[in-house]
Scaffold this active site. Structure first.
Site, PDB file in Angstrom:
ATOM      1  N   HIS A   1      -4.296   1.832   7.553  1.00  5.17           N
ATOM      2  CA  HIS A   1      -3.230   2.214   7.594  1.00  5.17           C
ATOM      3  C   HIS A   1      -2.896   3.363   6.451  1.00  5.17           C
ATOM      4  O   HIS A   1      -2.317   4.323   6.678  1.00  5.17           O
ATOM      5  CB  HIS A   1      -2.112   1.218   7.502  1.00  5.17           C
ATOM      6  CG  HIS A   1      -0.649   1.404   7.177  1.00  5.17           C
ATOM      7  ND1 HIS A   1       0.159   1.201   8.187  1.00  5.17           N
ATOM      8  CD2 HIS A   1       0.009   2.229   6.430  1.00  5.17           C
ATOM      9  CE1 HIS A   1       1.492   1.769   7.831  1.00  5.17           C
ATOM     10  NE2 HIS A   1       1.359   2.313   6.696  1.00  5.17           N
ATOM     11  N   GLU A   2      -3.307   3.077   5.327  1.00  2.00           N
ATOM     12  CA  GLU A   2      -3.208   4.086   4.164  1.00  2.00           C
ATOM     13  C   GLU A   2      -3.999   5.310   4.330  1.00  2.00           C
ATOM     14  O   GLU A   2      -3.842   6.564   4.209  1.00  2.00           O
ATOM     15  CB  GLU A   2      -3.744   3.521   3.064  1.00  2.00           C
ATOM     16  CG  GLU A   2      -2.725   2.238   2.443  1.00  2.00           C
ATOM     17  CD  GLU A   2      -1.029   2.393   2.701  1.00  2.00           C
ATOM     18  OE1 GLU A   2      -0.907   3.590   2.762  1.00  2.00           O
ATOM     19  OE2 GLU A   2      -0.517   1.411   2.918  1.00  2.00           O
TER      20      GLU A   2
ATOM     21  N   GLN B   1       3.435   9.924   1.004  1.00  2.00           N
ATOM     22  CA  GLN B   1       4.430   9.223   0.966  1.00  2.00           C
ATOM     23  C   GLN B   1       5.292   9.539  -0.304  1.00  2.00           C
ATOM     24  O   GLN B   1       6.415   9.159  -0.141  1.00  2.00           O
ATOM     25  CB  GLN B   1       4.216   7.686   1.108  1.00  2.00           C
ATOM     26  CG  GLN B   1       3.529   7.236   2.309  1.00  2.00           C
ATOM     27  CD  GLN B   1       3.359   5.744   2.545  1.00  2.00           C
ATOM     28  OE1 GLN B   1       2.223   5.363   2.141  1.00  2.00           O
ATOM     29  NE2 GLN B   1       4.278   5.299   3.114  1.00  2.00           N
TER      30      GLN B   1
ATOM     31  N   HIS C   1      -2.905   7.713   6.810  1.00  2.00           N
ATOM     32  CA  HIS C   1      -1.725   8.544   6.161  1.00  2.00           C
ATOM     33  C   HIS C   1      -2.311   9.747   5.540  1.00  2.00           C
ATOM     34  O   HIS C   1      -1.607  10.969   5.884  1.00  2.00           O
ATOM     35  CB  HIS C   1      -0.782   7.726   5.085  1.00  2.00           C
ATOM     36  CG  HIS C   1       0.197   6.924   5.413  1.00  2.00           C
ATOM     37  ND1 HIS C   1       1.431   7.339   5.679  1.00  2.00           N
ATOM     38  CD2 HIS C   1       0.377   5.467   4.984  1.00  2.00           C
ATOM     39  CE1 HIS C   1       2.123   6.444   6.113  1.00  2.00           C
ATOM     40  NE2 HIS C   1       1.843   5.289   5.395  1.00  2.00           N
TER      41      HIS C   1
ATOM     42  N   GLY D   1       0.791  -1.360  -0.015  1.00  2.00           N
ATOM     43  CA  GLY D   1      -0.099  -0.012  -0.145  1.00  2.00           C
ATOM     44  C   GLY D   1       0.892   1.226  -0.012  1.00  2.00           C
ATOM     45  O   GLY D   1       2.033   1.276   0.583  1.00  2.00           O
TER      46      GLY D   1
ATOM     47  N   CYS E   1       5.857   0.005   7.183  1.00  2.00           N
ATOM     48  CA  CYS E   1       5.484   1.274   6.468  1.00  2.00           C
ATOM     49  C   CYS E   1       6.516   1.500   5.432  1.00  2.00           C
ATOM     50  O   CYS E   1       7.660   1.473   5.910  1.00  2.00           O
ATOM     51  CB  CYS E   1       5.172   2.624   7.195  1.00  2.00           C
ATOM     52  SG  CYS E   1       4.669   3.975   6.437  1.00  2.00           S
ATOM     53  N   LEU E   2       6.379   1.853   4.055  1.00  2.00           N
ATOM     54  CA  LEU E   2       7.632   2.129   3.254  1.00  2.00           C
ATOM     55  C   LEU E   2       8.225   3.303   3.733  1.00  2.00           C
ATOM     56  O   LEU E   2       9.304   3.591   3.342  1.00  2.00           O
ATOM     57  CB  LEU E   2       6.751   2.413   1.771  1.00  2.00           C
ATOM     58  CG  LEU E   2       6.481   1.057   1.098  1.00  2.00           C
ATOM     59  CD1 LEU E   2       5.669   1.066  -0.111  1.00  2.00           C
ATOM     60  CD2 LEU E   2       7.725   0.089   0.873  1.00  2.00           C
TER      61      LEU E   2
HETATM   62  C1  QAP Z   1       0.802  -0.838   5.123  1.00  2.00           C
HETATM   63  O1  QAP Z   1       3.071  -1.313   4.102  1.00  2.00           O
HETATM   64  C2  QAP Z   1       0.665  -1.919   5.726  1.00  2.00           C
HETATM   65  O2  QAP Z   1       9.982  -2.048   6.522  1.00  2.00           O
HETATM   66  C3  QAP Z   1       1.752  -1.065   3.789  1.00  2.00           C
HETATM   67  O3  QAP Z   1      11.694  -2.548   4.808  1.00  2.00           O
HETATM   68  C4  QAP Z   1       1.254  -2.714   6.547  1.00  2.00           C
HETATM   69  O4  QAP Z   1       3.593  -1.920   2.285  1.00  2.00           O
HETATM   70  C5  QAP Z   1      -0.514  -2.634   5.644  1.00  2.00           C
HETATM   71  C6  QAP Z   1       7.678  -2.357   3.567  1.00  2.00           C
HETATM   72  C7  QAP Z   1       1.012  -3.935   7.417  1.00  2.00           C
HETATM   73  C8  QAP Z   1      -1.220  -3.755   6.469  1.00  2.00           C
HETATM   74  C9  QAP Z   1      -0.209  -4.257   7.037  1.00  2.00           C
HETATM   75  C10 QAP Z   1       8.314  -2.037   4.854  1.00  2.00           C
HETATM   76  C11 QAP Z   1       8.980  -2.652   2.604  1.00  2.00           C
HETATM   77  C12 QAP Z   1       6.372  -2.469   3.280  1.00  2.00           C
HETATM   78  C13 QAP Z   1       9.623  -2.117   5.040  1.00  2.00           C
HETATM   79  C14 QAP Z   1       4.068  -1.799   3.421  1.00  2.00           C
HETATM   80  C15 QAP Z   1      10.613  -2.568   4.391  1.00  2.00           C
HETATM   81  C16 QAP Z   1       9.988  -2.891   3.192  1.00  2.00           C
HETATM   82  C17 QAP Z   1       5.431  -1.935   3.983  1.00  2.00           C
HETATM   83 CO    CO Z   2       2.670   3.377   5.780  1.00  2.00          CO
END
Ligand code: QAP
Ligand code: CO
Length: 167
Positions: A139-140, A51, A143, A46, A97-98
């Site tokens: 989560h999104e 971001q 943001h 997401g 989180c990205l």
């Molecule tokens: C949000 O998160 C989310 O630490 C999206 O090193 C998270 O795409 C929704 C990511 C959990 C539902 C459940 C994180 C990639 C990606 C990192 C992400 C990383 C590389 C996170």
């Molecule tokens: Co995030």
């Protein structure tokens, strides 16, 4: 389409409120495509517009793309002005989180939600999501309101991540 640089915490833009999109234009669709490309390239599920430094209420989401290598059909949502209209139950999820690479935070979320939004053609859609989809939507949408998972962390955990980042 273009790959866009992702804003990393503590970039102040991540804590700002995003504005409603007034009209779904080709520019908005282009932005959504670039967001999707950026999300896939970063192996995320997401991404919200703040971001990439854009304070507009835009989200891309694909919780399935990494299921099976190559063969998995992309089930991407392009969401404009998403709004949670119903929340049911509670669930704990360890979220990443990205914008905060390598950081995980246990969050309490609604287990099931209903979201209203516009799709990339400006058509009103309703999404019912449970578990991972519900968590990802919450989560999104957080943001878009300037809320981050790291805001829920203890000061010690926050500082540890910030220190690690500087190395
Ligand atoms: C949000 O998160 C989310 O630490 C999206 O090193 C998270 O795409 C929704 C990511 C959990 C539902 C459940 C994180 C990639 C990606 C990192 C992400 C990383 C590389 C996170
Ligand atoms: Co995030």
């Amino acid at each position: 389409m273009a790959l866009l640089p992702i804003k990393i915490y503590p970039s102040p833009i991540l804590h700002q409120q995003s504005k409603e999109v007034a009209k779904v234009t080709p520019e908005i669709r282009k932005l959504l495509d670039s967001m999707a490309e950026t999300m896939y390239a970063s192996r995320g599920i997401g991404l919200a517009a703040p971001q990439i430094g854009v304070l507009q209420r835009l989200v891309v989401l694909d919780i399935h793309w990494s299921d099976e290598e190559g063969t998995a059909e992309k089930r991407i949502y392009h969401l404009i002005n998403p709004k949670i209209i119903k929340r049911t139950g509670k669930i704990e999820w360890e979220e990443g989180c990205l914008s905060i690479p390598g950081f995980l935070q246990k969050m309490e979320r609604a287990q099931k939600i209903v979201v209203e939004a516009l799709d990339r053609n400006g058509k009103a859609i309703t999404i019912e999501g449970e578990d991972l989809l519900a968590v990802a939507l919450q989560h999104e949408i957080d943001h878009l309101d300037g809320k981050l998972i790291i805001d829920k962390a203890t000061r010690i955990k926050k500082n540890l991540w910030l220190e690690q980042q500087q190395k």
